[in-house]
Enzyme design. Sequence first.
Site, PDB file in Angstrom:
ATOM      1  N   CYS A 117       0.870  -1.186   0.000  1.00  0.00           N
ATOM      2  CA  CYS A 117       0.000   0.000   0.000  1.00  0.00           C
ATOM      3  C   CYS A 117       0.908   1.238   0.000  1.00  0.00           C
ATOM      4  O   CYS A 117       1.977   1.223   0.592  1.00  0.00           O
ATOM      5  CB  CYS A 117      -0.851   0.055   1.267  1.00  0.00           C
ATOM      6  N   CYS A 142      -3.018  -8.995   6.730  1.00  0.00           N
ATOM      7  CA  CYS A 142      -3.152  -7.941   5.722  1.00  0.00           C
ATOM      8  C   CYS A 142      -4.571  -7.396   5.730  1.00  0.00           C
ATOM      9  O   CYS A 142      -5.547  -8.144   5.599  1.00  0.00           O
ATOM     10  CB  CYS A 142      -2.782  -8.475   4.350  1.00  0.00           C
ATOM     11  N   TYR A 173      -9.282  -7.576 -24.827  1.00  0.00           N
ATOM     12  CA  TYR A 173      -8.633  -7.824 -23.536  1.00  0.00           C
ATOM     13  C   TYR A 173      -9.738  -8.196 -22.535  1.00  0.00           C
ATOM     14  O   TYR A 173      -9.873  -7.600 -21.478  1.00  0.00           O
ATOM     15  CB  TYR A 173      -7.872  -6.597 -23.025  1.00  0.00           C
ATOM     16  N   CYS A 192      -5.729   0.745 -16.420  1.00  0.00           N
ATOM     17  CA  CYS A 192      -5.248   0.686 -15.036  1.00  0.00           C
ATOM     18  C   CYS A 192      -3.950   1.466 -14.893  1.00  0.00           C
ATOM     19  O   CYS A 192      -3.291   1.399 -13.868  1.00  0.00           O
ATOM     20  CB  CYS A 192      -5.055  -0.766 -14.599  1.00  0.00           C
TER      21      CYS A 192
END
Length: 440
Positions: A81, A158, A301, A397
């Site tokens: 993160c 996590c 994709y 992304c």
Amino acid sequence: MSIEKRETVHITGVSHQGEGVGRLADGRVVFVPGALPEEDVIIGDLAKEKKRLVAPIEEITLAHPERVVPACPVYHACGGCQLQHAAPALQEEIKTRRVQDACERIGHLDLTVLPTLMMADPWRYRNKGIFHVNEAGGEARLGFYGAAGHAFVPATDCLLFSQAVNNLLKDLEKRITATGRAGHIRKVMVRQSFATGEIMLAFITEDQAFRLPKLADSLLADYPNLTSLWHNVLTNPRLATGRAWHHLGGQRSLSDCIGDLQVHLSPASFFQVNNRQAKVLYDQIRHRAALTGRETVLDLYGGIGTIGLYLARDAKSVIGVESIGDATRDARDNARQLGISNASFVTAKAETWLPRQVKDHPAPDLIIVDPPRKGLHDRLIDTLITSKTPTIIYVSCNPATLARDLKTFHKNGYQIHDIQPVDLFPQTAHVETVVLLQKK
Ligand code: SAH
């Protein structure tokens, strides 16, 4: 390399890795991990990392009011993160600005970037993770190779995963240790269905002949919600997983949902890691597609076909194109099980398939592209442009490659509508975007 004296830097931006960015008094750009926009920080020794100047924070003299204490105890060491020290409102600002910056600096485009759509409860959202196995003194630990110097960071608490996954991983450490063969298992992949709570687990080894039947059998017996167990052989250590998947027990696939779309997925198939925000993203795509039932749609994709299937009932027909065969098979199975008959799926590289398709068939009404981080292949962009595809929805992304590709579309007569970022990866610097392009 340590040089220069301490100096105060005013942070003006955030890098794609989530570091603060500012300028030294002499004008050079410096990257300061952990610093936030609008903060003043006294920096430590400058170092050169891959042509960039990087400096640690010595002291924060003016903190951003939205700075918070990171919730995870291994946040700094892990590096998985990058934005836990920013409250959600500031994460939103940072993500939106990253997209704006990329459009301006890389794309030289003056576009409207809408505020990032954030997640209401931005924790324990991940449905998939790959944990490294580390052995020290015979004890197996699961975790990640972290930010600083790539040291191993144990992580079985996590906050991006469910408690059930963390509990399983903690127990798995003990079970792997007990086999005495921890060194043989490189990584463990875990996937959890948010619809059913069921878990798929895979041991990733370099050893083709790896067999631990007792470990496999005891896990399946003790965990009723562990419904699918696999072994993956990693031939290239630089990749996350290898090509060969051996089924060890339970079912072969895991079933999960995005919104009301139910899908089945194989271990090798790509699936959006954040189910709830994937629905937000797909609704944004649906809204931009504005289908009437008469359109032909290509979903390039396509993964396991989720976007195409999500839109199929509003379109005349959908063709999904995906390079991984297992994912295409999942897509076909999913269409069959959902009773969707106007969607078909092809295993091919989009950039080789599309030129042939547009040569032999009328242009589709809408093409959706959702490429990996490297963005669209040059040949694919050329084909889209020369085929005069009227409407394209670009899902990305990576704001940097998105901006690069948008620049090409813009130069070639496409109108680029407002860009909508969606936060699929809370607490990290990553951001997903969707944008509609129309041939002028
Ligand atoms: N649209 C899907 C998947 C997006 S991830 C979803 O929303 O879930 C990108 C996908 O592109 C992956 O499944 C990857 O296997 C596939 N892929 C990568 N390179 C490709 C290429 N050259 N041609 C077609 N598919 C490709």
